[in-house]
Design an enzyme around this catalytic site. Sequence first.
Site, PDB file in Angstrom:
ATOM      1  N   ASP A 292      51.288  44.614  39.474  1.00 43.46           N
ATOM      2  CA  ASP A 292      50.952  43.248  39.853  1.00 43.46           C
ATOM      3  C   ASP A 292      49.895  42.719  38.885  1.00 43.46           C
ATOM      4  OD1 ASP A 292      50.964  40.885  41.349  1.00 43.46           O
ATOM      5  OD2 ASP A 292      49.325  41.570  42.627  1.00 43.46           O
TER       6      ASP A 292
ATOM      7  N   SER B  73      43.507  46.258  42.867  1.00 39.55           N
ATOM      8  CA  SER B  73      44.111  46.895  44.039  1.00 39.55           C
ATOM      9  C   SER B  73      43.322  48.171  44.325  1.00 39.55           C
ATOM     10  CB  SER B  73      45.603  47.155  43.795  1.00 39.55           C
ATOM     11  OG  SER B  73      46.220  47.659  44.960  1.00 39.55           O
TER      12      SER B  73
ATOM     13  N   HIS C 223      44.075  43.324  46.688  1.00 36.57           N
ATOM     14  CA  HIS C 223      45.143  43.666  47.628  1.00 36.57           C
ATOM     15  C   HIS C 223      44.534  44.187  48.927  1.00 36.57           C
ATOM     16  CE1 HIS C 223      48.372  44.351  44.277  1.00 36.57           C
ATOM     17  NE2 HIS C 223      48.012  43.091  44.401  1.00 36.57           N
TER      18      HIS C 223
END
Length: 354
Positions: free
Chosen positions: A142, A22, A49
């Site tokens: 995540d 991310s 992401h």
Amino acid sequence: MYIQPKHDDGSRTHDIYCIAASMGGIEAISSLLADVPSDFPGAIFITQHTSASPRRNYLADIFGRHSNLPCHLAVDGMRFEKGNVYVAVPDRHLLIERATIRTTIGPKENYSRPAADPMFRSAAVHHGGAAVGIVLTGMLDDGAAGLEAIKQCGGKAIAQHPETAVAPDMPSNAIRYCDVDGILPLDGIATAMSVLAQTPAGETVTPSQQLLMELQFAMTVESNISAENRIGKLSPYMCPDCNGQMWRVQDSSIPRYRCHVGHAHTLLSMIEYHGDAAERMGWSMLRTLREKERLLRSLGEEETRLQRDDVAATYRDQADVVGQQAELISKAIKLSPEVGFAEPPTENIEYSQH
């Protein structure tokens, strides 16, 4: 449907590599791909992401400028080949089947689509002991649950050493909740991948029914309350995405929750949501109170102009009270807490096969 990975004559090596990142991920992934040799014998899948804007379909081009392997945007139904890199597109989960790629608009996980966890789960289910999950820099957690799934099905797990990450949360939580096989600096991960690519795949463990159901959520937008009842127990929390009731997912080391349409959240992502929601509400209330204060003072000035001093004083007093309320809200906004994370272990910083 689950398909048992084929090991043929036992010569299959680790040939499915899933990389998730991310914040700071574009630079980290670019650096990692630059270290992967041009004769690398595995297929690499990347979930970074991104926003949902289709105009952001540039990641394959960016990574391709650094990679020694061809880079492609993932296309639904595309057959993948070893020695290639496949990149998730905005607003679609990247899932890996036996020989093809799926890109789906299934429910978001931890506010993300694409998300790391569905990609990791799909690799675990369809490739078992041949799958390798890699978690790089990023905020929140995540990837931790998906990495756990890869390990449960016999695959390998690697986390970037948090001290080398722009945002250490994702690798820190992967280390915290998953028995990773390596905690490596960014510049050591490609070497570990090359070692694994020459190492026989692990023995595949049949995925649990819960894992199969969670993967199915990423494939559809249909409600499946009966599956949720089998997946966990009803919780007191409401889904931040759709306001539906959430169930606590069982048999997972990381506290996770799902609603009846499949949105998935960890405790950290829900805390993040409530922090954002509280701040938005705080700013809205502050604006409303300040506007009310100005209106009351305007009324007081009008009454003073009309020489109704008693009424003007009442409006000024009311404005002072509202001003005090606004100051309290302003102080509350400034007191927004930071969420802390446990320190990752310092041992096992070199890759070792378990």
